[in-house]
Design a protein around this motif. Structure first.
Motif, PDB file in Angstrom:
ATOM      1  N   TRP A  51       6.486  54.367   6.578  1.00  8.93           N
ATOM      2  CA  TRP A  51       5.612  53.189   6.563  1.00  8.93           C
ATOM      3  C   TRP A  51       6.173  52.060   7.417  1.00  8.93           C
ATOM      4  O   TRP A  51       5.457  51.101   7.713  1.00  8.93           O
ATOM      5  CB  TRP A  51       5.360  52.733   5.129  1.00  8.93           C
ATOM      6  CG  TRP A  51       4.391  53.637   4.429  1.00  8.93           C
ATOM      7  CD1 TRP A  51       4.690  54.753   3.712  1.00  8.93           C
ATOM      8  CD2 TRP A  51       2.967  53.538   4.439  1.00  8.93           C
ATOM      9  NE1 TRP A  51       3.538  55.354   3.268  1.00  8.93           N
ATOM     10  CE2 TRP A  51       2.458  54.626   3.687  1.00  8.93           C
ATOM     11  CE3 TRP A  51       2.052  52.635   4.995  1.00  8.93           C
ATOM     12  CZ2 TRP A  51       1.096  54.832   3.484  1.00  8.93           C
ATOM     13  CZ3 TRP A  51       0.696  52.833   4.785  1.00  8.93           C
ATOM     14  CH2 TRP A  51       0.232  53.925   4.039  1.00  8.93           C
ATOM     15  N   HIS A  86      -0.715  58.436   8.009  1.00  8.20           N
ATOM     16  CA  HIS A  86      -2.160  58.662   8.173  1.00  8.20           C
ATOM     17  C   HIS A  86      -2.918  57.340   8.112  1.00  8.20           C
ATOM     18  O   HIS A  86      -3.854  57.108   8.860  1.00  8.20           O
ATOM     19  CB  HIS A  86      -2.677  59.582   7.067  1.00  8.20           C
ATOM     20  CG  HIS A  86      -2.351  61.024   7.288  1.00  8.20           C
ATOM     21  ND1 HIS A  86      -1.070  61.515   7.172  1.00  8.20           N
ATOM     22  CD2 HIS A  86      -3.133  62.077   7.625  1.00  8.20           C
ATOM     23  CE1 HIS A  86      -1.091  62.824   7.429  1.00  8.20           C
ATOM     24  NE2 HIS A  86      -2.335  63.178   7.704  1.00  8.20           N
ATOM     25  N   SER A  87      -2.484  56.507   7.188  1.00  9.51           N
ATOM     26  CA  SER A  87      -3.191  55.248   6.982  1.00  9.51           C
ATOM     27  C   SER A  87      -3.073  54.338   8.203  1.00  9.51           C
ATOM     28  O   SER A  87      -4.054  53.776   8.674  1.00  9.51           O
ATOM     29  CB  SER A  87      -2.620  54.555   5.749  1.00  9.51           C
ATOM     30  OG  SER A  87      -3.356  53.408   5.444  1.00  9.51           O
ATOM     31  N   TRP A  88      -1.850  54.194   8.722  1.00  8.31           N
ATOM     32  CA  TRP A  88      -1.664  53.356   9.923  1.00  8.31           C
ATOM     33  C   TRP A  88      -2.499  53.900  11.082  1.00  8.31           C
ATOM     34  O   TRP A  88      -3.054  53.146  11.868  1.00  8.31           O
ATOM     35  CB  TRP A  88      -0.198  53.319  10.353  1.00  8.31           C
ATOM     36  CG  TRP A  88       0.763  52.541   9.488  1.00  8.31           C
ATOM     37  CD1 TRP A  88       2.018  52.932   9.138  1.00  8.31           C
ATOM     38  CD2 TRP A  88       0.595  51.236   8.903  1.00  8.31           C
ATOM     39  NE1 TRP A  88       2.636  51.983   8.365  1.00  8.31           N
ATOM     40  CE2 TRP A  88       1.779  50.924   8.206  1.00  8.31           C
ATOM     41  CE3 TRP A  88      -0.450  50.310   8.885  1.00  8.31           C
ATOM     42  CZ2 TRP A  88       1.948  49.720   7.508  1.00  8.31           C
ATOM     43  CZ3 TRP A  88      -0.281  49.111   8.193  1.00  8.31           C
ATOM     44  CH2 TRP A  88       0.906  48.831   7.520  1.00  8.31           C
ATOM     45  N   PHE A 111      -5.212  55.553  10.827  1.00  8.98           N
ATOM     46  CA  PHE A 111      -6.647  55.439  10.545  1.00  8.98           C
ATOM     47  C   PHE A 111      -7.186  54.072  10.956  1.00  8.98           C
ATOM     48  O   PHE A 111      -8.349  53.934  11.335  1.00  8.98           O
ATOM     49  CB  PHE A 111      -6.897  55.680   9.061  1.00  8.98           C
ATOM     50  CG  PHE A 111      -8.349  55.821   8.704  1.00  8.98           C
ATOM     51  CD1 PHE A 111      -8.977  57.055   8.814  1.00  8.98           C
ATOM     52  CD2 PHE A 111      -9.099  54.725   8.286  1.00  8.98           C
ATOM     53  CE1 PHE A 111     -10.316  57.191   8.501  1.00  8.98           C
ATOM     54  CE2 PHE A 111     -10.445  54.859   7.981  1.00  8.98           C
ATOM     55  CZ  PHE A 111     -11.054  56.096   8.083  1.00  8.98           C
ATOM     56  N   TYR A 112      -6.332  53.032  10.844  1.00 10.27           N
ATOM     57  CA  TYR A 112      -6.758  51.673  11.207  1.00 10.27           C
ATOM     58  C   TYR A 112      -5.911  51.163  12.372  1.00 10.27           C
ATOM     59  O   TYR A 112      -5.066  50.283  12.174  1.00 10.27           O
ATOM     60  CB  TYR A 112      -6.560  50.728  10.026  1.00 10.27           C
ATOM     61  CG  TYR A 112      -7.370  51.048   8.786  1.00 10.27           C
ATOM     62  CD1 TYR A 112      -8.699  50.642   8.676  1.00 10.27           C
ATOM     63  CD2 TYR A 112      -6.788  51.716   7.698  1.00 10.27           C
ATOM     64  CE1 TYR A 112      -9.429  50.895   7.520  1.00 10.27           C
ATOM     65  CE2 TYR A 112      -7.527  51.966   6.547  1.00 10.27           C
ATOM     66  CZ  TYR A 112      -8.840  51.560   6.466  1.00 10.27           C
ATOM     67  OH  TYR A 112      -9.563  51.809   5.325  1.00 10.27           O
ATOM     68  N   THR A 149      -3.372  47.947  12.346  1.00  7.61           N
ATOM     69  CA  THR A 149      -1.965  48.328  12.341  1.00  7.61           C
ATOM     70  C   THR A 149      -1.198  47.532  13.405  1.00  7.61           C
ATOM     71  O   THR A 149      -0.108  47.005  13.143  1.00  7.61           O
ATOM     72  CB  THR A 149      -1.835  49.843  12.618  1.00  7.61           C
ATOM     73  OG1 THR A 149      -2.499  50.534  11.571  1.00  7.61           O
ATOM     74  CG2 THR A 149      -0.384  50.272  12.673  1.00  7.61           C
ATOM     75  N   TRP A 189       3.097  61.507   4.479  1.00  8.37           N
ATOM     76  CA  TRP A 189       2.478  60.171   4.359  1.00  8.37           C
ATOM     77  C   TRP A 189       1.496  59.877   5.454  1.00  8.37           C
ATOM     78  O   TRP A 189       1.624  60.217   6.541  1.00  8.37           O
ATOM     79  CB  TRP A 189       3.553  59.080   4.333  1.00  8.37           C
ATOM     80  CG  TRP A 189       4.312  59.118   3.057  1.00  8.37           C
ATOM     81  CD1 TRP A 189       5.596  59.529   2.894  1.00  8.37           C
ATOM     82  CD2 TRP A 189       3.832  58.746   1.766  1.00  8.37           C
ATOM     83  NE1 TRP A 189       5.954  59.447   1.571  1.00  8.37           N
ATOM     84  CE2 TRP A 189       4.887  58.965   0.858  1.00  8.37           C
ATOM     85  CE3 TRP A 189       2.609  58.261   1.282  1.00  8.37           C
ATOM     86  CZ2 TRP A 189       4.762  58.722  -0.509  1.00  8.37           C
ATOM     87  CZ3 TRP A 189       2.495  58.015  -0.068  1.00  8.37           C
ATOM     88  CH2 TRP A 189       3.561  58.244  -0.954  1.00  8.37           C
ATOM     89  N   MET A 194      -7.105  48.203   3.056  1.00  4.06           N
ATOM     90  CA  MET A 194      -6.819  49.490   3.696  1.00  4.06           C
ATOM     91  C   MET A 194      -7.097  50.678   2.774  1.00  4.06           C
ATOM     92  O   MET A 194      -7.136  51.822   3.218  1.00  4.06           O
ATOM     93  CB  MET A 194      -5.369  49.552   4.176  1.00  4.06           C
ATOM     94  CG  MET A 194      -5.168  48.813   5.483  1.00  4.06           C
ATOM     95  SD  MET A 194      -3.451  48.762   5.984  1.00  4.06           S
ATOM     96  CE  MET A 194      -3.244  50.392   6.703  1.00  4.06           C
ATOM     97  N   THR A 213      -2.036  56.990  -1.185  1.00  2.00           N
ATOM     98  CA  THR A 213      -1.396  57.444   0.051  1.00  2.00           C
ATOM     99  C   THR A 213      -1.882  56.624   1.248  1.00  2.00           C
ATOM    100  O   THR A 213      -1.452  56.845   2.363  1.00  2.00           O
ATOM    101  CB  THR A 213      -1.672  58.935   0.298  1.00  2.00           C
ATOM    102  OG1 THR A 213      -3.070  59.102   0.534  1.00  2.00           O
ATOM    103  CG2 THR A 213      -1.266  59.777  -0.886  1.00  2.00           C
ATOM    104  N   TYR A 214      -2.786  55.678   1.017  1.00  5.34           N
ATOM    105  CA  TYR A 214      -3.276  54.833   2.115  1.00  5.34           C
ATOM    106  C   TYR A 214      -2.859  53.381   1.973  1.00  5.34           C
ATOM    107  O   TYR A 214      -3.104  52.571   2.853  1.00  5.34           O
ATOM    108  CB  TYR A 214      -4.808  54.959   2.246  1.00  5.34           C
ATOM    109  CG  TYR A 214      -5.139  56.251   2.943  1.00  5.34           C
ATOM    110  CD1 TYR A 214      -5.415  56.270   4.305  1.00  5.34           C
ATOM    111  CD2 TYR A 214      -5.051  57.462   2.271  1.00  5.34           C
ATOM    112  CE1 TYR A 214      -5.629  57.456   4.970  1.00  5.34           C
ATOM    113  CE2 TYR A 214      -5.265  58.654   2.928  1.00  5.34           C
ATOM    114  CZ  TYR A 214      -5.556  58.644   4.281  1.00  5.34           C
ATOM    115  OH  TYR A 214      -5.744  59.817   4.942  1.00  5.34           O
ATOM    116  N   HIS A 247      -4.238  65.035   2.051  1.00  6.51           N
ATOM    117  CA  HIS A 247      -5.189  63.956   2.341  1.00  6.51           C
ATOM    118  C   HIS A 247      -6.633  64.363   2.117  1.00  6.51           C
ATOM    119  O   HIS A 247      -7.554  63.641   2.490  1.00  6.51           O
ATOM    120  CB  HIS A 247      -4.956  63.450   3.769  1.00  6.51           C
ATOM    121  CG  HIS A 247      -3.613  62.797   3.913  1.00  6.51           C
ATOM    122  ND1 HIS A 247      -3.416  61.465   3.649  1.00  6.51           N
ATOM    123  CD2 HIS A 247      -2.399  63.301   4.215  1.00  6.51           C
ATOM    124  CE1 HIS A 247      -2.130  61.174   3.806  1.00  6.51           C
ATOM    125  NE2 HIS A 247      -1.492  62.277   4.152  1.00  6.51           N
TER     126      HIS A 247
END
Lengths: 309, 225, 461
Positions: B59, B66-68, B70-71, B75, B225, C68, C129-130, C376
């Motif tokens: 992170w 994945h989250s970073w 995705f946006y 990010t 992650w 997010m 996880t997000y 995911h």
């Protein structure tokens, strides 16, 4: 011979012909009859919803609903129940074939009776037919007792049967069906027709066997019948033997019509059960669908031999 | 005034900052309970440490999760904002001159032009973060005045510092405002959402241990992650 | 009326109470009583002070309100990005608000909390996880379910379900006799086709103790027979316990932590009693989560592990294929495009994603991943008990849309779904949206494609 009879009904007009036979047997044999209906199929995962067997709709079931269905069954069979002395009505939730088998096993019934057809104009007929088809097939395969499937009106009372045809392929289950048919024939004093069809397409599809080969097969079959079955008839001589060549289900139907059969008895032992092919799969299905008389499927010896009393 | 805010008040705010954070740390760890949190913190420790480190590491890497990914736009905003927000004050030449004067040591320093750009980056990123907060319905619904206040506390030292450095208006006024706003931020860190300065690491470590010990870490290569 | 006859703060622990609930069609009276149920604010606050500790409080406090988590939530996506479905909002407006008001909330509020906890979250934990801070809103809404349950605000079906666990140690009314009889019945029914097939009950020191989902013996005993046949073919030395065979936990869905403990302890007792080498559980997602992942904590096992090492069915299958205990007939591998539904409970929340891929590599020629997949993957839409709650049927059907679109995007016509609830949700989504797919558990699929050595086949005369 029939002390306990389980009539597995869809509680729809499709089972009317079967119902008549079931109640008739109850009276003539002084048997106990259980009219049994599986009303809803539960889900695999956690849910109190069931799929109504008749409509395909999702329903939430409570005891009142089951009572209501039982009440409805009472109305459906009001005429038949009038003369009945020893019958009970039961509605349960579950997968139809599974619950029928569970009930048959728990009560140790001597005979299961089922209807085969749903009329096309009924709601969801196609979907429903496949449910009934696979139910019939699964029950017939696993039940320890004979399963009689009735699709057309049956005018002859069982006590008055004069011709019983038993089709054999010499398998182990077929021995059971032979024994049961012989037992029934003795009991009602009917003529027993031992029948075998040499399948001309069996070895290689498309390749037709030569006449000599067919005749050799027929001769072998006759010897097998002698060895396997006749010795077991023990003095019963009201029988004849029929051997034909062709497509087995066509031949047995033709033979049954010729002999004016009141009942066809067969074993049903396909191993694979594919619900999509349930109605088209084996010889038994074809016979059940096309036969003008009832068809009994017997696969296990449990009820084939008279219990020592 | 300048002496007061850079003297006793600075000591006081640094004191509150450190003691506050220490309290947070102790309170957080003492509040963990293996059975209620359903994580065996003190058994399977190696798996826990591995899970915690992975959870923090991925992170901290831009686009590391994945989250970073995705946006991507947000990010970039987040990383620019945080890197500049942390690096600029620590490596600013002016601050290090002060350090050298008062404590006799200093850290490497940033070129003045770069520091200027980074300061502006913080301010611009903050503006975009505010705009995003207002523009996106899924963020707007979460937003409370408090969120703007926290952002204001974090950005104020940069705005005042920038004005002071470029001597827009009264230097004396802006420099005092700068020091004061910096101190407000320090004091606010343990008591507001800014506590994620520390709690980010603790919370991430905790969830990392959860995944590392309980939710699969002992059977797979580690949470992706 | 502070406490209803059916809807109250009591747990269901007698057959009388259970039957009274069951007789209430779709929970009509139950939900009517719920509207009048008092909230015991003192008890609520006392519970919060005791159990809402630094982890949860920190999560609530440091949430940066960045949003997010929004797109991670399939409810948010399925409901046309309704901001009220953002996970952070869902937890801040429920647990956050209760804490802010120090537990002083009213009936209307608690019913809103119940709706949120059960119809807007299936505890799939994808949001965790997000979130950059690692805030697990699924865990928090699970915690909220516990608060609701203690106050009597729980969907009717789950009140019944948790009662079943307390009375029968199973999610359905199956007695030990019923279960043992079903095992005998299945062995009896299938031994003709599979000579030597048996379902050994209570055999000590077996290699594998097999546990199931109560819906199998109750309605689908074939599943048990299929498991037996596959163990038989693989030559496993296995057994089922006469007691402690039920692995699922509707109590977990209900937030009835007391019943959760009772349930898993019955399984652990079977392990202690029969001393097997390891445990394998049927193709059920939440069963594994409840008994293997969370269970040891409810039972207070400090190792965080079950008394014997426990495996999900996919792990056993992957191992059996890898070691050649089961061999797939190459001619029978699936030729058509096929996809795999990752169950949140044993993939995201237990890390078994690799097993699924390994199995598919043996059985499928054209395996297509859903996007996203593995850890995911999206919930099927029926997790967390949602499949079974009549009150929230519509919400569930809407939530299925995400899985529908995922499956459609793969182009696969067949979905392998080794989880009872996923299986159901996929069946229901076909029923609701009619996209022309089929779906299967592993067992029937494997039975159709494993090589059966001659000596396992019945001998013809």
């Amino acid at each position: 011979m029939f002390k306990k009879i389980l009539f597995a009904t869809t509680a729809s007009p499709a089972c009317d012909n079967a119902a008549k036979v079931a109640f008739d047997l109850e009276m003539k044999w002084d048997a106990e009859l259980c009219v049994f209906h599986v009303l809803g199929v539960p889900s695999r995962g956690f849910s109190s919803f069931v799929t109504d067997v008749r409509t395909g709709e999702n329903e939430q079931i409570d005891p009142d609903y089951v009572d209501w269905v039982t009440e409805e069954m009472k109305n459906t069979y009001a005429d038949l129940l009038k003369d009945s002395e020893n019958s009970t009505l039961e509605a349960v939730i579950g997968v139809p074939h599974r619950e029928i088998l569970r009930k048959a096993r728990a009560d140790n019934v001597d005979l299961i009776i089922m209807g085969a057809h749903t009329r096309d104009e009924d709601i969801g007929a196609a979907r429903y037919r496949s449910v009934v088809g696979s139910t019939m097939q699964k029950v017939a395969k696993s039940a320890r007792c004979p399963v009689v499937i009735i699709s057309r009106p049956c005018t002859t009372c069982w006590k008055l049967f004069s011709n019983i045809v038993v089709g054999t392929d010499f398998s182990k289950p077929a021995t059971s069906s032979f024994l049961w048919a012989a037992r029934l024939a003795k009991e009602v004093n009917a003529r027993l027709h031992l029948f075998h069809a040499v399948d001309i397409h069996a070895s290689e599809p498309g390749k037709v066997k030569g006449q000599a080969e067919i005749e050799a097969h027929i001769e072998a079959a006759r010897k097998k019948i002698d060895a396997k079955y006749l010795s077991q008839l023990k003095g019963f001589d009201n029988y004849e033997i029929g051997i034909r060549e062709g497509t087995p289900y066509v031949e047995i139907l033709k033979f049954a019509r010729e002999k004016q059969a009141d009942l066809i008895v067969m074993a049903h032992h396909t191993r694979e059960i594919d619900p999509e092919l349930a109605l088209l799969g084996s010889t038994v299905e074809q016979v059940v669908l096309r036969s003008s008389c009832p068809v009994a499927s017997v696969n296990h010896p449990d009820k084939a031999i008279a219990e020592k009393s | 005034m300048y002496e007061f805010v850079t003297g006793p008040l600075a000591w006081l705010s640094f004191g509150i900052f450190f003691i506050g954070l220490l309290y947070r740390l102790v309170w957080y760890i003492r509040g963990l309970n293996w059975q209620m949190d359903r994580v065996t913190y003190s058994v399977n420790v190696a798996y826990g440490i591995r899970g915690a480190l992975r959870s923090i590491f991925f992170w901290l890497v831009p686009f590391g999760t994945h989250s970073w990914r995705f946006y991507p736009g947000f990010t970039i905003l987040v990383f620019v904002f945080h890197i500049c927000l942390l690096a600029t004050p620590i490596f600013l030449m002016g601050h290090n001159v002060l350090l050298l004067e008062r404590f006799g040591f200093s850290l490497p320093t940033l070129p003045e032009g770069l520091a200027d750009v980074m300061t502006l980056a913080v301010i611009v990123a903050a503006v975009f973060i505010i705009l995003r907060r207002i523009a996106l319905p899924e963020v707007r619904i979460l937003t409370k005045p408090y969120d703007f206040l926290v952002l204001a506390i974090a950005v104020a030292p940069f705005l005042t510092g920038f004005l002071a450095y470029h001597q827009v208006g009264s230097y004396d006024f802006w420099i005092v405002a700068h020091v004061l706003s910096g101190e407000i931020m320090l004091v606010a860190i343990p008591f507001t959402k800014l506590s994620h300065f520390l709690l980010f690491f603790l919370s991430r470590a905790q969830l990392g241990m959860d995944y590392g010990i309980k939710r699969g870490g002992m059977k797979n290569k580690g949470m992706a992650w | 009326m502070p406490e209803g006859i059916l809807c109250n703060k009591q747990v269901v622990d007698t057959k009388e109470k259970l039957n009274a609930l069951l007789a209430d069609k779709s929970g009509k009276q139950y939900y009517a009583e719920m509207k009048l149920l008092d909230v015991d604010t003192k008890a609520l606050w006392a519970t919060l002070e005791k159990t809402c500790r630094s982890r949860l409080r920190t999560w609530l406090e440091i949430c940066a309100h960045c949003g997010m988590c929004a797109d991670s939530c399939y409810f948010y996506l399925a409901n046309d990005k309704d901001p009220k479905q953002v996970p952070s909002y869902k937890i801040q407006s429920t647990l956050g608000e209760i804490i802010k008001r120090k537990g002083k909330v009213d009936n209307d509020f608690m019913r809103m909390v119940m709706d949120t906890a059960w119809s807007k979250c299936s505890c799939c934990n994808r949001c965790a996880t997000y979130c950059p801070f690692g805030i697990d809103m699924g865990v928090m809404l699970g915690y909220v379910r516990g608060l609701c349950f203690a106050q009597g605000f729980v969907p009717w079906e789950l009140k019944i379900g948790s009662g079943m666990h307390r009375i029968y140690n199973a999610q359905m009314d199956i007695t030990t006799e019923d279960w043992v009889d079903t095992c005998e019945w299945m062995a009896e029914e299938y031994e003709e086709d599979w000579p030597g097939l048996e379902i050994p009950v209570d055999k000590e020191n077996a290699d594998i103790i097999y546990t199931v989902n109560a819906r199998e013996p109750k309605h689908y005993p074939e599943d048990l027979a299929e498991a037996a046949i596959l163990f038989h073919l693989a030559g496993e030395n296995w057994t089922v316990p006469s007691q402690g065979w039920e692995e699922t936990s509707l109590a977990m869905f209900a937030g009835d932590w007391g019943a959760c403990k009772i349930q898993v302890e019955s399984v652990y007792a079977a392990m202690d009693r029969l001393k097997p080498k390891r445990m394998v559980v049927t193709e059920c997602g939440h069963a594994y989560r409840a008994t293997v992942i969370e269970g040891p904590y409810w039972a207070g096992l400090k190792s965080g592990k079950t008394p014997v090492e426990s495996f999900h069915y996919v792990e056993w299958v992957a191992e059996a294929l890898r070691t050649g205990k089961l061999k797939i007939d190459p001619a029978k591998r699936i030729k058509e495009p096929v996809t795999y539904q990752d169950s949140c409970n044993y993939v995201r929340n237990a890390g078994l994603g690799d097993c699924a891929r390994e199995i598919m590599s043996y059985v499928a020629e054209d395996f297509r991943e859903m996007r996203p997949c593995r850890e995911h993957n999206f919930c099927c839409g029926g997790g967390g008990g949602l499949n079974g709650i009549g009150l929230y049927r519509q919400q569930r059907n809407t939530a299925l849309k995400v899985k529908r679109d995922q499956i459609l995007a793969t182009g696969a016509k067949m979905v392998v779904a080794p989880c009872h609830n996923c299986w159901d949700a996929i069946r229901d989504l076909e029923e609701v949206y009619k996209i022309g797919i089929r779906w299967t558990f592993l067992k029937p699929m494997l039975l159709g494609m494993v090589e059966v050595p001659e000596h396992f086949k019945p001998q013809e005369e």
